[in-house]
Design an enzyme around this catalytic site. Structure first.
Site, PDB file in Angstrom:
ATOM      1  N   ASP A 110       0.871  -1.162   0.000  1.00  0.00           N
ATOM      2  CA  ASP A 110       0.000   0.000   0.000  1.00  0.00           C
ATOM      3  C   ASP A 110       0.916   1.223   0.000  1.00  0.00           C
ATOM      4  O   ASP A 110       1.944   1.230   0.667  1.00  0.00           O
ATOM      5  CB  ASP A 110      -0.890  -0.012   1.245  1.00  0.00           C
ATOM      6  CG  ASP A 110      -1.834   1.166   1.273  1.00  0.00           C
ATOM      7  OD1 ASP A 110      -2.568   1.363   0.295  1.00  0.00           O
ATOM      8  OD2 ASP A 110      -1.823   1.902   2.280  1.00  0.00           O
ATOM      9  N   LYS A 111       0.578   2.263  -0.760  1.00  0.00           N
ATOM     10  CA  LYS A 111       1.510   3.395  -0.906  1.00  0.00           C
ATOM     11  C   LYS A 111       1.564   4.292   0.323  1.00  0.00           C
ATOM     12  O   LYS A 111       2.597   4.416   0.985  1.00  0.00           O
ATOM     13  CB  LYS A 111       1.136   4.252  -2.127  1.00  0.00           C
ATOM     14  CG  LYS A 111       2.092   5.446  -2.332  1.00  0.00           C
ATOM     15  CD  LYS A 111       1.655   6.344  -3.458  1.00  0.00           C
ATOM     16  CE  LYS A 111       0.542   7.292  -3.053  1.00  0.00           C
ATOM     17  NZ  LYS A 111       0.998   8.355  -2.108  1.00  0.00           N
ATOM     18  N   THR A 142      -2.815   1.890  -4.511  1.00  0.00           N
ATOM     19  CA  THR A 142      -3.143   3.150  -3.853  1.00  0.00           C
ATOM     20  C   THR A 142      -4.474   3.669  -4.374  1.00  0.00           C
ATOM     21  O   THR A 142      -4.908   3.326  -5.487  1.00  0.00           O
ATOM     22  CB  THR A 142      -2.040   4.204  -4.114  1.00  0.00           C
ATOM     23  OG1 THR A 142      -2.392   5.430  -3.494  1.00  0.00           O
ATOM     24  CG2 THR A 142      -1.837   4.440  -5.605  1.00  0.00           C
ATOM     25  N   GLY A 143      -5.090   4.501  -3.583  1.00  0.00           N
ATOM     26  CA  GLY A 143      -6.299   5.189  -4.021  1.00  0.00           C
ATOM     27  C   GLY A 143      -5.983   6.493  -4.717  1.00  0.00           C
ATOM     28  O   GLY A 143      -6.886   7.169  -5.221  1.00  0.00           O
ATOM     29  N   ASP A 183      -7.318  -1.879   5.093  1.00  0.00           N
ATOM     30  CA  ASP A 183      -6.667  -2.902   4.277  1.00  0.00           C
ATOM     31  C   ASP A 183      -7.052  -4.313   4.703  1.00  0.00           C
ATOM     32  O   ASP A 183      -6.502  -5.283   4.194  1.00  0.00           O
ATOM     33  CB  ASP A 183      -5.136  -2.758   4.365  1.00  0.00           C
ATOM     34  CG  ASP A 183      -4.647  -1.485   3.715  1.00  0.00           C
ATOM     35  OD1 ASP A 183      -5.328  -1.000   2.799  1.00  0.00           O
ATOM     36  OD2 ASP A 183      -3.595  -0.966   4.118  1.00  0.00           O
TER      37      ASP A 183
END
Length: 717
Positions: free
Chosen positions: A400-401, A553-554, A604
């Protein structure tokens, strides 16, 4: 860029914070309440390494101290048993001292050893027999019982047998007790290390009141209290710095040796040390809600979790019981048919005594126990041992970023001044306007100016323009700092050369803020989510090990691609909603890849649960959730390499031990049975006992070599 302040035209920034595990989180094994900041152990000492009681597996109801005490007494009693043994004297070429009753010393002390030292194995074997689940305890019980009976038959002169196994019985029990003591110490070390940390927490804290400070027991602290933490003192609870700056030693929590700067607004964790300055901290969590208490619960889960490898060892032990018993029966029948009943008894007894494969019993559990301990000391908390076993098979690590590969905090990236202006002067002016703001964007600008050792002018009349920017008076001039909405409101126009720069910044997803004097644009700065310096090493090291690296990532695609390009990431999933992250994990798995998902624990959960290995990094507010099999106590993504290296090293040790221990049984049992007797090759009882002891020691020492695996994230290559 996401996560910038509303007065700069964005939404509130969501910072990355240390763990406050969910109160009441259910775990497989309940850790003791961390009352009085983790000092519950002072009341009962239940977690002392030498008194830890394990309630599962072959050691059910047995404490480390019990095995230790029985081992030392058995060892002391074994010395005269071995010395006065006629067989040992014959083998080593000496004549034991003789005096009235000396010949009975091995029998008397051997009986004490059998009844006292062998008691845990006899009880455990009986329990396995009752439940019809033969395993290691029954194997040991069978071996020492046969040795005890055969030795008494010889000592009493019944049948003329020469089966003086007293010395083998003594050494067998001593070796078994030593092996179990080593194993249980390893099993308890991870919890013991964290309990030792709890013991270092202060008993008292300096609480700030309206009239000054008062010293109170830590158990009296409540959320919202302000405490004074002096230089060299430990944090009594989790909290947020409200005044002062200090370097904190967080090594006891994260495994990272370098101190970490903490300033107003930053989170600090119970047990960490302010090394150089005094700070005031607002308490945000106490007792069972602290990060330390959550970590203790996670380690308790790891202690209780089972694994495929451990199940394999249990099944192997059951199989070997039948193997040993069957080999003994066949040996007796064959030698009896050959017309030698005394030899049949001797061979059968020898087979049953040396067939006890304690080395195999230690081969896997000891490796797993030491791995769990080593990981915990490095800040890698293994909730589920299956996660450690699977990590060596991972094909791709999906990060995840935000908050994982990046800090989750804005950082100044670029500066541009109009008409060749001075960028340092522009940055100093922006910092002056932002200096009274506590927003992360403002702090990033001020931090960058200080990092460049710029002189920041004094500013007055600060005000926030909601949704547009900020304003202040500097050297008698009104200066604004803000985004596109502020430009439109003031009717200011970017010069084209500056506009070309800002468009490039915005194309890669950066937040752009303009510095405006009156209605004249002086220049602009860009801010981006800062990439952790450690991320570059982590990505490169994983790729060097043949593992692909992907990022999810979003954020907008241009933001994601900018980070991916900087880190040389193999694959990017951008603009992914939190609820859809697990679908991307499934997509990777659909290609035949085994996935490790690394996230900060916030939103997550489905992806962490779906991945072969779910890793929660840094300690978001959800670190205690069930979906992550592993929690990295620190924020360093390089710690993922520790998992990979430890998993691979553990797997090698398991197979080395299995091959050694199994090889011993495959060779020794047939030789003890006399399959090569026709060629004059027979394994004597003495040689069999020595080989058995050597096999056990080799396996235990080989497992201990895992301690040499370096798990310091700073040393990854």
């Amino acid at each position: 860029m996401e996560n910038h302040h509303d007065h700069h035209g964005g939404k509130d920034h969501a910072g990355h914070q240390p763990p406050n595990p969910v109160p009441g989180q259910a775990t497989a094994v309940a850790s003791p309440p961390v009352d009085h900041a983790g000092h519950a152990h002072e009341q009962h000492g239940a977690h002392d390494d030498d008194h830890a009681v394990h309630s599962h597996g072959q050691h059910a109801g047995h404490s480390t101290a019990m095995f230790k005490n029985r081992f030392w007494l058995t060892l002391v009693l074994s010395v005269p048993v071995v010395y006065f043994s006629p067989m040992v004297g014959h083998l080593l070429g000496y004549e034991p001292l003789k005096f009235p009753g000396s010949t009975w010393i091995p029998a008397v002390l051997g009986t004490v050893i059998f009844l006292y030292g062998g008691q845990p194995f006899l009880k455990g074997g009986l329990q396995e027999l009752k439940t019809r689940s033969p395993g290691m305890m029954l194997l040991i019980a069978m071996a020492i019982t046969v040795a005890f009976a055969a030795s008494w038959v010889t000592s009493l002169g019944i049948g003329g047998f020469d089966l003086d196994f007293w010395w083998e019985l003594a050494l067998l029990v001593a070796i078994m007790l030593l092996g179990h003591w080593i194993e249980m110490r390893a099993l308890g070390s991870a919890q013991g290390a964290l309990d030792a940390l709890a013991a270092l927490l202060p008993d008292e804290a300096d609480r700030i009141t309206g009239s000054g400070t008062e010293t109170v027991p830590v158990s009296e602290l409540r959320e919202g209290d302000i405490v004074l933490v002096r230089s060299g003192a430990r944090m009594p609870a989790d909290g947020t710095v409200v005044e002062g700056q200090a370097e904190f030693d967080e090594s006891m929590i994260t495994g990272e040796s370098k101190t970490v700067p903490r300033a107003p607004g930053d989170k600090v964790v119970a047990g960490t040390v302010a090394t150089d300055n005094t700070v005031r901290v607002r308490v945000t969590a106490v007792g069972e809600n602290t990060a330390l208490a959550g970590i203790q619960r996670l380690v308790a889960e790891a202690q209780a979790s089972s694994s495929k490898a451990q199940a394999l060892a249990d099944r192997a032990a059951g199989f070997l019981f039948y193997f040993a018993a069957g080999a003994g029966i066949i040996t007796f029948i064959v030698w009896t048919l050959l017309g030698s009943v005394p030899e049949a008894v001797t061979r059968t007894v020898t087979v049953l005594v040396i067939a006890c494969p304690h080395a195999l019993g230690l081969a896997i559990p000891l490796v797993i126990a030491i791995s769990t301990e080593q990981a915990a000391r490095a800040g890698v908390l293994i909730k589920n041992r299956m996660a450690l076993e699977r990590m060596r098979t991972i094909d791709v690590v999906l990060f995840d970023k935000t908050g994982t590969l990046t800090t989750g905090e804005p950082d100044l990236k670029d500066i541009a001044a109009v008409a060749g202006g001075d960028t340092d002067r522009l940055l100093a002016l922006a910092a002056a306007v932002e200096s009274d703001s506590e927003h992360p964007v403002a702090r990033a600008i001020v931090r960058a100016a200080r990092h460049r050792n710029l002189t920041i002018p004094d500013a007055t009349g600060f005000s926030s323009l909601i949704g547009r920017g900020v304003r202040a008076t500097v050297d008698g001039r009104t200066v604004h700092v803000g985004g596109p909405a502020l430009l439109r409101e003031l009717g200011a126009v970017e010069p084209e050369p500056l506009a070309r720069s800002t468009r490039t910044w915005m194309d890669r997803g950066a937040a752009v803020l303009h510095v405006i004097d009156g209605n004249s644009v002086l220049g602009a700065v860009s801010l981006e989510d800062a990439v952790r310096p450690e991320s570059r090493q982590a990505v490169a090291a994983l790729q060097n090990r043949g593992i692909k690296v992907a990022m999810i990532t979003g954020d907008a695609r241009q933001v994601a691609l900018a980070v991916a390009e900087e880190l040389h990431i193999d694959e990017v999933f951008a603009e992914v909603l939190p609820a859809d992250k697990d679908k991307k994990v499934a997509e990777l798995q659909g290609r035949g890849l085994k996935v490790a998902m690394v996230g900060d624990g916030v939103n997550d959960s489905p992806a962490l649960a779906r991945a072969e290995v779910g890793i929660a990094i840094g300690a978001g507010t959800d670190v205690a959730m069930e979906s992550a099999g592993v929690v990295l106590a620190g924020n360093d993504p390089r710690a993922v390499l520790s998992m990979v290296d430890l998993s691979r090293a553990s797997y090698r040790k398991m197979w080395q031990n299995l091959i050694w221990a199994t090889g011993y049984n495959v060779l020794s049992v047939p030789l003890a049975a006399g399959v090569l007797a026709f060629a004059g090759v027979v394994l004597s009882p003495a040689a069999g006992a020595v080989l058995m002891s050597v096999s056990t020691i080799v396996v235990a020492l080989n497992a201990q070599l895992l301690r040499r695996v370096k798990l310091n994230p700073a040393q990854v290559r």
